[in-house]
Each structure stands twice: as structure tokens, then as C-alpha cells.
Design an enzyme around this catalytic site. Structure first.
Site, PDB file in Angstrom:
ATOM      1  CB  SER A   1      -0.842  -0.018   1.269  1.00 11.40           C
ATOM      2  OG  SER A   1      -1.425   1.242   1.498  1.00 11.40           O
ATOM      3  CE1 TYR A  28      -3.633  -2.184   5.781  1.00 13.06           C
ATOM      4  CE2 TYR A  28      -3.168   0.163   5.584  1.00 13.06           C
ATOM      5  CZ  TYR A  28      -3.450  -1.044   4.996  1.00 13.06           C
ATOM      6  OH  TYR A  28      -3.522  -1.132   3.631  1.00 13.06           O
ATOM      7  CE  LYS A  66      -1.446  -4.222   3.453  1.00 15.10           C
ATOM      8  NZ  LYS A  66      -1.764  -5.518   2.830  1.00 15.10           N
TER       9      LYS A  66
HETATM   10  C1  UD1 Z   1      -6.655   5.327   3.944  1.00 17.24           C
HETATM   11  C2  UD1 Z   1      -5.692   4.959   5.054  1.00 17.24           C
HETATM   12  C3  UD1 Z   1      -4.507   4.243   4.423  1.00 17.24           C
HETATM   13  C4  UD1 Z   1      -4.986   3.033   3.646  1.00 17.24           C
HETATM   14  C5  UD1 Z   1      -6.007   3.483   2.603  1.00 17.24           C
HETATM   15  C6  UD1 Z   1      -6.610   2.313   1.842  1.00 17.24           C
HETATM   16  C7  UD1 Z   1      -5.929   6.575   6.879  1.00 17.24           C
HETATM   17  C8  UD1 Z   1      -5.291   7.712   7.596  1.00 17.24           C
HETATM   18  N1  UD1 Z   1      -5.268   6.137   5.780  1.00 17.24           N
HETATM   19  O1  UD1 Z   1      -6.000   6.187   3.035  1.00 17.24           O
HETATM   20  O2  UD1 Z   1      -3.607   3.849   5.419  1.00 17.24           O
HETATM   21  O3  UD1 Z   1      -3.913   2.405   2.997  1.00 17.24           O
HETATM   22  O4  UD1 Z   1      -7.077   4.190   3.244  1.00 17.24           O
HETATM   23  O5  UD1 Z   1      -7.474   1.561   2.635  1.00 17.24           O
HETATM   24  O6  UD1 Z   1      -6.976   6.073   7.261  1.00 17.24           O
HETATM   25  N2  UD1 Z   1     -12.064  11.623   3.633  1.00 17.24           N
HETATM   26  C9  UD1 Z   1     -13.075  12.476   4.059  1.00 17.24           C
HETATM   27  N3  UD1 Z   1     -14.167  11.933   4.656  1.00 17.24           N
HETATM   28  C10 UD1 Z   1     -14.323  10.580   4.867  1.00 17.24           C
HETATM   29  C11 UD1 Z   1     -13.285   9.710   4.427  1.00 17.24           C
HETATM   30  C12 UD1 Z   1     -12.171  10.274   3.836  1.00 17.24           C
HETATM   31  O7  UD1 Z   1     -12.982  13.689   3.894  1.00 17.24           O
HETATM   32  O8  UD1 Z   1     -15.353  10.152   5.425  1.00 17.24           O
HETATM   33  C13 UD1 Z   1     -10.890  12.191   2.930  1.00 17.24           C
HETATM   34  C14 UD1 Z   1      -9.556  11.929   3.613  1.00 17.24           C
HETATM   35  O9  UD1 Z   1      -9.250  12.955   4.522  1.00 17.24           O
HETATM   36  C15 UD1 Z   1      -8.614  11.872   2.400  1.00 17.24           C
HETATM   37  C16 UD1 Z   1      -9.481  11.308   1.277  1.00 17.24           C
HETATM   38  O10 UD1 Z   1     -10.819  11.549   1.674  1.00 17.24           O
HETATM   39  O11 UD1 Z   1      -8.207  13.169   2.040  1.00 17.24           O
HETATM   40  C17 UD1 Z   1      -9.281   9.819   1.059  1.00 17.24           C
HETATM   41  O12 UD1 Z   1      -9.486   9.130   2.290  1.00 17.24           O
HETATM   42  P1  UD1 Z   1      -9.516   7.531   2.364  1.00 17.24           P
HETATM   43  O13 UD1 Z   1     -10.432   6.983   1.335  1.00 17.24           O
HETATM   44  O14 UD1 Z   1      -9.795   7.153   3.790  1.00 17.24           O
HETATM   45  O15 UD1 Z   1      -8.043   7.095   1.941  1.00 17.24           O
HETATM   46  P2  UD1 Z   1      -6.622   7.529   2.567  1.00 17.24           P
HETATM   47  O16 UD1 Z   1      -6.773   8.418   3.737  1.00 17.24           O
HETATM   48  O17 UD1 Z   1      -5.777   8.034   1.461  1.00 17.24           O
END
Ligand code: UD1
Length: 345
Positions: free
Chosen positions: A124, A148, A152
């Protein structure tokens, strides 16, 4: 000759099963169905019109795993099985170390015993921690923010040690950016249990009315509109990346890491507006505090995968949104368990 796919019923695993079957590989799936449904595999068979063996057990059961290698002529392994929720990994780290690390060590032991040394590992972009610069190339500093991520990173290191000890192994470490989308049939897709942690399943569940509003984690990042920027990649492109990695590792030795991303970053608000345009559904959202551990920006330099694997992502954000939405709207409750599937196991 068959390819063993661990965790084949999961989101990326099921799409990779389709890609391999369509490329005429024989596959064998092992899954403990702790976070997935046998129905996903039944649908893989329906999409491809092909059948394959499914073993339902946990990889920690070494004897069961040996049986798979005795009963099948395994040529290579694509290893997806593992736990993947960041928050949960902080609460129950030992389960993460046991499920992700111990099971990978057991898998490698069994592979070694049966002289199968071709492995594609599901890593990842989390191994880059909060990246120092973007685009991120494979030689960027590696560090992990949570248990997590540490699993990895540790597994990558274990596999490097393994290769150093025996250079007849051939290993690809695939570092995924943010997989979204679904198979274009709408039959398989992401099926999170409980409230989704990742953004796209959250958005689609708001769109079908299961959740009330999206919480946007922070709008004061140094990005185009203040919200976090990520490299979203279509899961079908990602699945194809596994096929290309598999073809590369069979027939040579070594260990290499590859970024699987598009190389393009989109903000949360750009994702929402593209989704709204494609689906015709308004996504109510509210800006809340930043989520601890989130980076402002993360997107891949995918040029190594293009150069060495001959792979590049083809699908854009609009297609990702359309396919995520098709999956969610055709399956508002995700997979429904099929009783008949038990007969397969
Ligand atoms: C997350 C995990 C990462 C993991 C990846 C794939 C965290 C900090 N990181 O990555 O370790 O490898 O998922 O499973 O959890 N967002 C919102 N609202 C939400 C959800 C997300 O605003 O309800 C935003 C986040 O701040 C980010 C973006 O959307 O900017 C993507 O978030 P997400 O889909 O959770 O992925 P990652 O944070 O990149």
C-alpha cells in the site's frame, strides 16, 4: 498450473480473479471470509463463465494451506489476505500483527516447502507515511503511521530478507494508491462492513440514503481547495496491474516495489462534484476537523510500473465514479449471502 489467490473474495482480490480468469489463468482461492462474502466469488464465476476451487480457511492454519499445495499445482501466489482498517489496527494491533504478518510468514514457509517462489504482495502507499514530496516514487523514504501501515512495511522488509537469503525467489510488492470503482457489470465491488472508513463507499452510501452526509476531514490543507488530494485508481486497472506483475515475475528472479496509481491527484471536493455530475445525486457534506494521520497530498509516480511492467492506468475519475455508483445502486445492501455457496466450499 494454477495461481493461488489469498483473500480472493475481497474488493481488489475479486477483481483480480476476474482479470486472471479472463487472461486464461487457472486460479485457486483461499479466503477465511472474515471480511468478505462467498457471493463475491460466485459472481466472479458468473462474470467470467469460469469455475475454480475455493478453500475457506484462515492462512494461520498451516496444515490446511499445505493441503492446497498438495491438491493443486501452484505456480505463483498473489497474496491479498489481511486486515486493512487503520483505526481498528490501533485498537487491536496484535490481531493485525498476527493476521497480516504471521500469516504471510506461514504462507512463505509453505511456498518454500513446495518450491513455489513467485509472489505478488498486496502492499500500500501507506508505506510512504506522510510523503515528503509528490509525485511519490518507489525510492521515497518509507515509514508507517499506525499498526496497519507497519504490517505492510514489515512484510515488505520480511520479503526482502527472504529474497536476500534465497535469490531464487521472484517477488513484486505492489503499492496501491486509492482504489475505487467497481467491475463495469456492477456485480462485484467494495463491500465494507459497518460504516465505511474510506471515502468512496461513504459517498455512495450517502447517495443511496444509507448515510446522511459526508464529513469532509479538513479544508485547510495547502491544496487546490483546502481538502485532501489523493490518487484514485480504478480497481479494474489495479487488477490488471496484478496480471502484469504476475507475468513479469514468472520467468525471472528478484524483488521490486511498484506504485500502482494514475499519477493524478484529485481533492475531496473534486471527487464529490464529479460523483454528483455522473450520478445526478447531490451529496450533502459538512467540513469537520482533519483526521489524525491524514496527509494533505498523495499521488504516485507510476512510471516504474509503466516501464517495467508495461502497465498504466487507463480509466479516469468519471468512470471510477460511474462504476462505484452502478455497483452501489444495483446492490444497496452489498452482497447477499447465498446459501447454495456452501456447497462450493
Ligand atoms: C486510507 C488509510 C490508508 C490506507 C487506505 C486504503 C488513513 C489515515 N489512511 O488512506 O492507510 O492504505 O485508506 O485503505 O486512514 N475523507 C473524508 N471523509 C471521509 C473519508 C475520507 O474527507 O469520510 C478524505 C480523507 O481525509 C482523504 C481522502 O478523503 O483526504 C481519502 O481518504 P480515504 O479513502 O480514507 O483514503 P486515505 O486516507 O488516502
Amino acid at each position: 498450473m494454477a495461481i493461488l489467490i489469498t483473500g480472493g473474495a475481497g474488493f481488489i482480490g475479486s477483481h483480480t480473479c476476474v482479470a486472471l480468469l479472463e487472461a486464461d489463468y487457472d486460479i485457486v482461492v483461499v479466503d477465511n471470509f472474515s471480511n468478505s462474502e462467498p457471493e463475491a466469488l460466485r459472481r466472479v464465476m458468473e462474470i467470467t463463465g469460469k469455475s475454480f476451487k475455493v478453500y475457506a480457511f484462515d492462512l494461520l492454519n498451516e496444515k490446511d494451506l499445505e493441503t492446497v499445495f498438495i491438491e493443486n499445482h501452484i505456480e505463483a501466489v498473489i497474496h491479498f489476505a489481511g486486515l486493512k482498517a487503520v483505526g481498528e489496527s490501533v485498537a487491536i494491533p496484535l490481531s493485525y500483527y498476527q493476521n497480516n504478518i504471521t500469516s504471510t510468514v506461514i504462507l512463505c514457509e509453505v511456498m518454500k516447502k513446495f518450491n513455489v517462489k513467485n509472489l505478488v504482495f498486496s502492499s500500500s502507499a501507506t508505506v510512504y507515511g506522510i510523503p515528503e514530496q509528490n509525485p511519490i516514487s518507489e525510492d521515497a523514504n518509507l515509514w508507517a503511521m499506525n499498526p496497519y501501515g507497519r504490517t505492510k512495511l514489515m512484510i515488505e522488509e520480511i520479503l526482502r530478507d527472504l529474497y536476500q537469503s534465497d535469490q531464487s525467489w521472484s517477488i513484486a510488492l505492489l503499492r496501491y494508491f486509492n482504489p475505487i470503482g467497481a467491475h463495469e457489470s456492477g456485480m462485484i465491488g467494495e463491500n465494507p462492513q459497518g460504516t465505511p472508513n474510506n471515502i468512496m463507499p461513504y459517498v455512495t452510501q450517502v447517495a443511496i440514503g444509507k448515510l446522511r452526509e459526508l464529513k469532509v476531514f479538513g479544508n485547510n490543507y495547502p491544496t487546490i481547495d483546502g481538502t485532501g488530494v489523493r490518487d484514485y485508481i480504478h480497481v479494474v486497472d489495479l487488477a490488471h496491474g496484478h496480471l502484469m506483475a504476475l507475468e513479469k515475475i514468472c520467468g525471472q528472479t528478484g524483488i521490486e516495489a511498484y506504485n500502482l496509481g494514475t499519477g493524478k491527484g484529485y481533492s475531496v471536493l473534486e471527487l464529490i462534484s464529479t460523483f454528483e455530475k455522473i450520478s445526478g445525486v447531490k451529496i450533502p457534506y459538512r467540513i469537520v476537523e482533519r483526521r489524525p494521520g491524514d496527509s494533505a497530498v498523495s499521488f504516485a509516480d507510476p512510471s516504474k510500473a509503466e516501464r517495467e511492467l508495461g502497465w498504466a492506468a487507463k480509466k479516469g475519475l468519471a468512470e471510477m465514479c460511474a462504476d462505484s455508483w452502478r455497483w452501489q445502486s444495483k446492490n444497496p445492501k452489498g452482497y447477499e449471502e447465498l446459501k447454495g455457496m456452501k456447497a462450493l466450499l
